[in-house]
Design a protein around this motif. Structure first.
Motif, PDB file in Angstrom:
ATOM      1  N   ASP A 241       0.851  -1.471  -0.030  1.00  0.00           N
ATOM      2  CA  ASP A 241       0.112   0.151   0.018  1.00  0.00           C
ATOM      3  C   ASP A 241       0.787   1.368   0.024  1.00  0.00           C
ATOM      4  O   ASP A 241       0.358   2.317  -0.791  1.00  0.00           O
ATOM      5  CB  ASP A 241      -1.039   0.018   1.253  1.00  0.00           C
ATOM      6  N   VAL A 242       1.985   1.200   0.732  1.00  0.00           N
ATOM      7  CA  VAL A 242       2.753   2.435   0.611  1.00  0.00           C
ATOM      8  C   VAL A 242       4.273   2.480   0.205  1.00  0.00           C
ATOM      9  O   VAL A 242       4.753   3.443   0.087  1.00  0.00           O
ATOM     10  CB  VAL A 242       2.962   2.730   2.146  1.00  0.00           C
ATOM     11  N   GLY A 243       4.552   1.210  -0.544  1.00  0.00           N
ATOM     12  CA  GLY A 243       5.632   1.107  -1.193  1.00  0.00           C
ATOM     13  C   GLY A 243       6.787   0.679  -0.278  1.00  0.00           C
ATOM     14  O   GLY A 243       6.829  -0.007   0.613  1.00  0.00           O
ATOM     15  N   ASP A 244       8.219   0.987  -0.766  1.00  0.00           N
ATOM     16  CA  ASP A 244       9.516   0.756  -0.178  1.00  0.00           C
ATOM     17  C   ASP A 244       9.514   1.373   1.007  1.00  0.00           C
ATOM     18  O   ASP A 244       9.121   2.490   1.321  1.00  0.00           O
ATOM     19  CB  ASP A 244      10.313   0.957  -1.161  1.00  0.00           C
ATOM     20  N   LEU A 245      10.210   0.614   1.924  1.00  0.00           N
ATOM     21  CA  LEU A 245      10.385   1.017   3.242  1.00  0.00           C
ATOM     22  C   LEU A 245      11.779   0.670   3.697  1.00  0.00           C
ATOM     23  O   LEU A 245      12.078  -0.339   3.767  1.00  0.00           O
ATOM     24  CB  LEU A 245       9.426   0.362   4.449  1.00  0.00           C
ATOM     25  N   ASP A 246      12.839   1.603   3.802  1.00  0.00           N
ATOM     26  CA  ASP A 246      14.132   1.517   4.188  1.00  0.00           C
ATOM     27  C   ASP A 246      14.170   1.943   5.935  1.00  0.00           C
ATOM     28  O   ASP A 246      14.080   2.877   6.001  1.00  0.00           O
ATOM     29  CB  ASP A 246      14.929   2.430   3.309  1.00  0.00           C
ATOM     30  N   LEU A 247      14.254   0.817   6.428  1.00  0.00           N
ATOM     31  CA  LEU A 247      14.106   1.068   7.973  1.00  0.00           C
ATOM     32  C   LEU A 247      15.410   0.517   8.799  1.00  0.00           C
ATOM     33  O   LEU A 247      16.001  -0.664   8.196  1.00  0.00           O
ATOM     34  CB  LEU A 247      13.126   0.019   8.404  1.00  0.00           C
ATOM     35  N   ALA A 266      13.121   2.095  12.884  1.00  0.00           N
ATOM     36  CA  ALA A 266      13.074   3.456  13.030  1.00  0.00           C
ATOM     37  C   ALA A 266      13.409   3.741  11.306  1.00  0.00           C
ATOM     38  O   ALA A 266      14.366   3.365  10.784  1.00  0.00           O
ATOM     39  CB  ALA A 266      13.886   4.007  13.827  1.00  0.00           C
ATOM     40  N   ALA A 267      12.681   4.998  10.887  1.00  0.00           N
ATOM     41  CA  ALA A 267      13.063   5.592   9.486  1.00  0.00           C
ATOM     42  C   ALA A 267      13.848   6.820   9.968  1.00  0.00           C
ATOM     43  O   ALA A 267      13.646   7.327  10.781  1.00  0.00           O
ATOM     44  CB  ALA A 267      11.853   5.877   9.184  1.00  0.00           C
ATOM     45  N   GLU A 268      14.697   7.126   9.065  1.00  0.00           N
ATOM     46  CA  GLU A 268      15.246   8.380   8.926  1.00  0.00           C
ATOM     47  C   GLU A 268      14.250   9.543   8.908  1.00  0.00           C
ATOM     48  O   GLU A 268      13.384   9.449   7.933  1.00  0.00           O
ATOM     49  CB  GLU A 268      16.322   8.488   7.587  1.00  0.00           C
ATOM     50  N   PRO A 269      14.831  10.594   9.783  1.00  0.00           N
ATOM     51  CA  PRO A 269      13.550  11.597   9.943  1.00  0.00           C
ATOM     52  C   PRO A 269      13.467  12.317   8.562  1.00  0.00           C
ATOM     53  O   PRO A 269      14.523  12.593   8.004  1.00  0.00           O
ATOM     54  CB  PRO A 269      14.055  12.553  11.087  1.00  0.00           C
ATOM     55  N   HIS A 270      12.154  12.520   8.403  1.00  0.00           N
ATOM     56  CA  HIS A 270      11.809  13.456   7.242  1.00  0.00           C
ATOM     57  C   HIS A 270      12.029  12.737   5.851  1.00  0.00           C
ATOM     58  O   HIS A 270      12.104  13.376   4.558  1.00  0.00           O
ATOM     59  CB  HIS A 270      12.589  14.854   7.028  1.00  0.00           C
ATOM     60  N   SER A 271      12.530  11.400   6.010  1.00  0.00           N
ATOM     61  CA  SER A 271      12.665  10.713   4.586  1.00  0.00           C
ATOM     62  C   SER A 271      11.547  10.063   3.840  1.00  0.00           C
ATOM     63  O   SER A 271      10.447  10.175   4.438  1.00  0.00           O
ATOM     64  CB  SER A 271      13.558   9.266   5.034  1.00  0.00           C
ATOM     65  N   ALA A 272      11.458   9.591   2.983  1.00  0.00           N
ATOM     66  CA  ALA A 272      10.353   9.121   2.055  1.00  0.00           C
ATOM     67  C   ALA A 272       9.719   7.891   2.968  1.00  0.00           C
ATOM     68  O   ALA A 272       8.559   7.672   3.004  1.00  0.00           O
ATOM     69  CB  ALA A 272      10.910   8.616   0.668  1.00  0.00           C
ATOM     70  N   THR A 273      10.709   7.007   3.521  1.00  0.00           N
ATOM     71  CA  THR A 273      10.130   6.123   4.336  1.00  0.00           C
ATOM     72  C   THR A 273       9.162   6.694   5.617  1.00  0.00           C
ATOM     73  O   THR A 273       8.225   6.138   6.089  1.00  0.00           O
ATOM     74  CB  THR A 273      11.267   5.223   4.803  1.00  0.00           C
ATOM     75  N   ALA A 274       9.791   7.573   6.065  1.00  0.00           N
ATOM     76  CA  ALA A 274       9.231   8.372   7.217  1.00  0.00           C
ATOM     77  C   ALA A 274       7.783   8.780   6.862  1.00  0.00           C
ATOM     78  O   ALA A 274       6.941   8.399   7.822  1.00  0.00           O
ATOM     79  CB  ALA A 274      10.126   9.419   7.904  1.00  0.00           C
ATOM     80  N   HIS A 275       7.594   9.229   5.767  1.00  0.00           N
ATOM     81  CA  HIS A 275       6.634   9.831   5.299  1.00  0.00           C
ATOM     82  C   HIS A 275       5.451   8.545   5.101  1.00  0.00           C
ATOM     83  O   HIS A 275       4.186   8.526   5.272  1.00  0.00           O
ATOM     84  CB  HIS A 275       6.430  10.796   3.985  1.00  0.00           C
ATOM     85  N   ALA A 276       5.920   7.680   4.329  1.00  0.00           N
ATOM     86  CA  ALA A 276       5.371   6.389   4.154  1.00  0.00           C
ATOM     87  C   ALA A 276       4.669   5.489   5.522  1.00  0.00           C
ATOM     88  O   ALA A 276       3.458   5.208   5.331  1.00  0.00           O
ATOM     89  CB  ALA A 276       5.903   5.422   3.376  1.00  0.00           C
ATOM     90  N   LEU A 277       5.619   5.655   6.510  1.00  0.00           N
ATOM     91  CA  LEU A 277       5.058   5.287   7.669  1.00  0.00           C
ATOM     92  C   LEU A 277       3.989   6.146   8.253  1.00  0.00           C
ATOM     93  O   LEU A 277       2.917   5.634   9.044  1.00  0.00           O
ATOM     94  CB  LEU A 277       6.247   4.925   8.751  1.00  0.00           C
ATOM     95  N   ASP A 278       4.174   7.330   8.247  1.00  0.00           N
ATOM     96  CA  ASP A 278       3.003   8.089   8.481  1.00  0.00           C
ATOM     97  C   ASP A 278       1.777   7.928   7.984  1.00  0.00           C
ATOM     98  O   ASP A 278       0.610   8.060   8.598  1.00  0.00           O
ATOM     99  CB  ASP A 278       3.539   9.831   8.601  1.00  0.00           C
ATOM    100  N   LEU A 279       1.754   7.858   6.607  1.00  0.00           N
ATOM    101  CA  LEU A 279       0.712   7.414   5.895  1.00  0.00           C
ATOM    102  C   LEU A 279       0.022   6.007   6.429  1.00  0.00           C
ATOM    103  O   LEU A 279      -1.358   5.984   6.724  1.00  0.00           O
ATOM    104  CB  LEU A 279       1.148   7.164   4.551  1.00  0.00           C
ATOM    105  N   LEU A 280       0.810   5.357   6.467  1.00  0.00           N
ATOM    106  CA  LEU A 280       0.221   3.734   7.165  1.00  0.00           C
ATOM    107  C   LEU A 280      -0.286   3.946   8.417  1.00  0.00           C
ATOM    108  O   LEU A 280      -1.350   3.073   8.796  1.00  0.00           O
ATOM    109  CB  LEU A 280       1.465   2.765   7.025  1.00  0.00           C
ATOM    110  N   ALA A 281       0.487   4.614   9.179  1.00  0.00           N
ATOM    111  CA  ALA A 281      -0.133   4.829  10.669  1.00  0.00           C
ATOM    112  C   ALA A 281      -1.452   5.558  10.678  1.00  0.00           C
ATOM    113  O   ALA A 281      -2.259   5.226  11.643  1.00  0.00           O
ATOM    114  CB  ALA A 281       1.031   5.650  11.546  1.00  0.00           C
ATOM    115  N   SER A 282      -1.466   6.379   9.737  1.00  0.00           N
ATOM    116  CA  SER A 282      -2.965   7.144   9.544  1.00  0.00           C
ATOM    117  C   SER A 282      -3.856   6.186   9.433  1.00  0.00           C
ATOM    118  O   SER A 282      -5.351   6.486   9.743  1.00  0.00           O
ATOM    119  CB  SER A 282      -3.065   8.346   8.773  1.00  0.00           C
TER     120      SER A 282
END
Length: 300
Positions: A241-247, A266-282
């Motif tokens: 659903d949210v694509g690649d996650l580099d964790l 944990a994702a690097e702050p402000h990274s594409a992965t951090a945004h993807a996790l925020d989307l998944l969390a929502s």
């Protein structure tokens, strides 16, 4: 698992990985074996050829810590391999049962409320697993991240297993793990490490038997006798659903529950992965009753 066979196959496989050049030995004449000869290992370890041959036949019981240390240096074992050698020696001595907390028959492990509260306070994915790679508990985002794993569990109330998912559901696993080959090797190495640490775990024996029968790829990797610890590093996942996650991940043994491992991602702050996790969390609503799996028989 037969300890003598485990010792023999492990030592032979490690000896085959070291070349004379790597060991600082001269290379003369034709060689009929891969890696070092028994005589060369004996010289490097400072023991007689006869004694090393006895060890390699599986008779590791009674070997002193100094001999094991010398053997580990001669075979250039890494930390995980050295620990595995010592676990095999303790099993040969019959002392491995005292190295880990034993579970009384019929006891079932259930996450403590305080553990679930702690998991919930962590905003990135977090999970608890045992040495057999059963996924025992998660926080809500960890549950959402591993949705593909849960989808392959035979029963909604049964705990998923990472190794079974990796080898018996390869279409889903190869999508979830973009570098499937590395993930598969790590999963088997962790399972092999657990087999050395707890050689009397019947559930682990049954899992290895099932996977060896159903997956030739697992059987091949299992027979390589590779071991490893899984402490910290980075991984790439692909969520449908949210694509690649580099964790990044940190794994630690749980002192209160010997044999269990807590892993925090944990994702690097402000990274594409951090945004993807925020989307998944929502999209993820906390549902505590859905993330406590069926009690696991024989798990500490």
């Amino acid at each position: 698992m037969d300890n003598r066979s485990e010792v023999r196959d492990f030592l032979i496989s490690r000896r085959a990985k070291i070349t004379p050049t790597q060991a600082g030995l001269p290379t003369t004449g034709g060689r009929r074996v891969a890696g070092l000869r028994r005589t060369e290992v004996a010289v490097l370890a400072g023991v007689s050829v006869e004694y090393y041959a006895k060890l390699e036949r599986g008779a590791l019981g009674g070997a002193s810590a100094s001999v094991l240390d010398s053997l580990a240096r001669a075979l250039q074992l890494d930390d995980a391999e050295r620990a595995h050698l010592f676990h095999l020696a303790h099993a040969a001595d019959g002392t491995s049962a005292g190295m880990r907390a034993r579970v009384r028959p019929g006891r079932r492990w259930t996450p403590r409320p305080s553990l679930l509260w702690a998991l919930d306070r962590f905003t990135a994915p977090a999970l608890v697993r045992n040495g057999r790679m059963d996924l025992l508990a998660t926080n809500p985002l960890g549950r959402a991240m591993h949705d593909a794993l849960y989808a392959t569990a035979p029963d909604p109330d049964e705990h998923p297993n990472f190794v079974r998912f990796t080898f018996l559901h390869q279409d889903a696993a190869r999508e979830f793990y973009p570098d499937w080959d590395t993930a598969a090797g790590v999963a088997v190495a962790i399972l092999r490490t657990e087999a050395g640490r707890d050689p009397h775990d019947k559930d682990l024996h049954d899992l290895v038997g099932e996977l060896s029968t159903r997956s030739p790829d697992f059987a091949r990797r299992w027979n390589s006798h590779d071991v490893r610890t899984h402490g910290a590093g980075t991984k790439r996942f692909h969520h449908r659903d949210v694509g690649d996650l580099d964790l990044a991940y940190e794994s630690m043994d749980m002192v209160a529950d010997p044999g269990l491992t807590l892993t925090l991602y944990a994702a690097e702050p402000h990274s594409a992965t951090a945004h993807a996790l925020d989307l998944l969390a929502s999209w993820t609503a906390p549902e505590p009753t859905r993330r406590i799996h069926a009690p696991v028989e024989g798990t500490p």
